[in-house]
Write an enzyme that holds these catalytic residues in place. Structure first.
Site, PDB file in Angstrom:
ATOM      1  N   HIS A 130      37.277  30.825  47.862  1.00 52.97           N
ATOM      2  CA  HIS A 130      37.285  31.826  46.655  1.00 52.97           C
ATOM      3  C   HIS A 130      36.519  32.959  47.332  1.00 52.97           C
ATOM      4  O   HIS A 130      36.905  34.078  47.153  1.00 52.97           O
ATOM      5  CB  HIS A 130      36.721  31.371  45.553  1.00 52.97           C
ATOM      6  CG  HIS A 130      36.297  32.401  44.585  1.00 52.97           C
ATOM      7  ND1 HIS A 130      37.046  32.802  43.406  1.00 52.97           N
ATOM      8  CD2 HIS A 130      35.324  33.199  44.608  1.00 52.97           C
ATOM      9  CE1 HIS A 130      36.761  33.838  42.866  1.00 52.97           C
ATOM     10  NE2 HIS A 130      35.490  34.206  43.369  1.00 52.97           N
ATOM     11  N   GLU A 131      35.414  32.535  47.861  1.00 47.18           N
ATOM     12  CA  GLU A 131      34.528  33.763  48.515  1.00 47.18           C
ATOM     13  C   GLU A 131      35.317  34.351  49.663  1.00 47.18           C
ATOM     14  O   GLU A 131      35.190  35.589  49.890  1.00 47.18           O
ATOM     15  CB  GLU A 131      33.170  33.195  48.650  1.00 47.18           C
ATOM     16  CG  GLU A 131      32.199  32.699  47.476  1.00 47.18           C
ATOM     17  CD  GLU A 131      32.143  33.728  46.433  1.00 47.18           C
ATOM     18  OE1 GLU A 131      32.454  34.975  46.722  1.00 47.18           O
ATOM     19  OE2 GLU A 131      32.072  33.299  45.146  1.00 47.18           O
ATOM     20  N   HIS A 134      37.615  36.962  48.605  1.00 44.92           N
ATOM     21  CA  HIS A 134      37.103  38.322  48.239  1.00 44.92           C
ATOM     22  C   HIS A 134      37.027  39.157  49.809  1.00 44.92           C
ATOM     23  O   HIS A 134      37.453  40.332  49.746  1.00 44.92           O
ATOM     24  CB  HIS A 134      35.741  37.987  47.628  1.00 44.92           C
ATOM     25  CG  HIS A 134      35.588  37.963  46.277  1.00 44.92           C
ATOM     26  ND1 HIS A 134      36.457  38.507  45.513  1.00 44.92           N
ATOM     27  CD2 HIS A 134      34.876  36.892  45.596  1.00 44.92           C
ATOM     28  CE1 HIS A 134      35.989  38.097  44.121  1.00 44.92           C
ATOM     29  NE2 HIS A 134      35.219  37.143  44.324  1.00 44.92           N
ATOM     30  N   GLU A 198      38.604  38.600  40.133  1.00 43.74           N
ATOM     31  CA  GLU A 198      38.291  37.272  40.333  1.00 43.74           C
ATOM     32  C   GLU A 198      39.477  36.332  40.189  1.00 43.74           C
ATOM     33  O   GLU A 198      39.760  35.448  40.844  1.00 43.74           O
ATOM     34  CB  GLU A 198      37.177  36.888  39.132  1.00 43.74           C
ATOM     35  CG  GLU A 198      35.899  37.405  38.957  1.00 43.74           C
ATOM     36  CD  GLU A 198      35.213  36.910  40.268  1.00 43.74           C
ATOM     37  OE1 GLU A 198      35.380  35.580  40.865  1.00 43.74           O
ATOM     38  OE2 GLU A 198      34.507  37.640  40.920  1.00 43.74           O
TER      39      GLU A 198
END
Length: 287
Positions: A130-131, A134, A198
């Site tokens: 997930h990071e 980003h 998100e």
């Protein structure tokens, strides 16, 4: 698109800063605020990531000090086609994580000790993916600049409240109004950026790891822990809350209108839908 978003963010924050400068010192105060804002924008572009990492006491680690964590980031970065980001650990019991940096070539991933201690390796993979999502989506510059400038605007608004201008610039009512509205406006910018971002990072992270349910399981655990365990650094620097995978603030139970994150249950539901649709996956770091 993210370049345009960052430009709009800088312009909005600069306008708020100038408004507060005018309230404190009239036209001269607005010009001084404009000069300061210009310097802050340059600083935020080049140094805000380092500042945010320092705010949270993040310490850089490598394969000799955190081998499993760093190797996992390396494998997932290869899956994502990204350069290897710098890796940091924050000494915080609350499980959480964020990414920062002005571009994929100058990016960092930071996780708490609580995250490393409470998640399975597969769940940790979901969070790290997930990071990296980003970073791949070029979100991190906007996220980090927002944190830096929103914090500065809040501090200046407090200064305006105690030392605001006189009757010719709106008097006490105007001072109170702007002191309240300026940080609220900065918070709304954070909120608008965060919620869409998100969902997109969740989807990208599921693609990078190849296992949407890993991230879904991690989000459930992090959400539950965030309500029980205080993140002292985040509570001291609330303008950075939007950077974390789950809102780290548990002190006040803010209304949904001002939440920097979408509802975790909705994020989990989307990931479960993605798991049902997944036909193929990239290289699995766990074999």
């Amino acid at each position: 698109m993210n370049t345009i978003k960052t430009g709009i963010l800088l312009a909005t924050m600069t306008a708020l800063f100038m408004g507060l400068g005018y309230l404190i010192g009239g036209a001269g105060g607005a010009m001084i605020a404009f000069v300061i804002a210009g310097g802050m924008n340059l600083f935020a572009f080049w140094q805000s990531d380092k500042m945010v990492l320092r705010m949270h006491g993040a310490q850089q680690v490598d394969e000799s000090t955190a081998p499993q964590y760093v190797r996992l980031v390396r494998q997932l970065a290869e899956n994502a086609g990204l350069p290897m980001p710098a890796t940091y650990i924050m000494q915080q019991p609350q499980p959480n994580a964020f990414a920062t940096g002005r571009n994929p070539e100058h990016a960092a991933v930071a996780v708490t000790t609580g995250l490393l201690n409470s998640l399975s390796p597969q769940e940790l993979s979901g969070v790290l993916a997930h990071e990296l999502g980003h970073i791949k989506n070029h979100d991190t510059l906007t996220m980090t600049i927002t944190a830096t400038l929103a914090g500065a605007i809040s501090m200046l608004a407090n200064f305006a409240f105690f030392f605001g201008g006189g009757r010719e610039r709106g008097g006490l009512i105007g001072t109170i109004a702007l002191a309240i509205l300026a940080p609220m406006a900065a918070g709304l910018v954070q909120m608008a950026i965060s919620r869409t971002r998100e969902y997109e990072a969740d989807a990208m992270g599921a693609e990078i790891s190849g296992r949407p349910l890993w991230l879904a399981s991690a989000l459930e655990k992090i959400e539950a822990a965030a309500h029980r365990v205080t993140n002292d650094a985040a509570e001291a620097n609330p303008a950075t809350a939007h950077m974390f995978i789950i809102n780290p603030l548990n002190g006040t139970g803010a209304d949904n209108l001002f939440s920097t994150h979408p509802a975790t249950a909705n994020r989990i539901a989307r990931l479960r839908e993605m798991a049902g649709e997944s036909a193929s996956a990239p290289r699995n770091p766990w074999g």
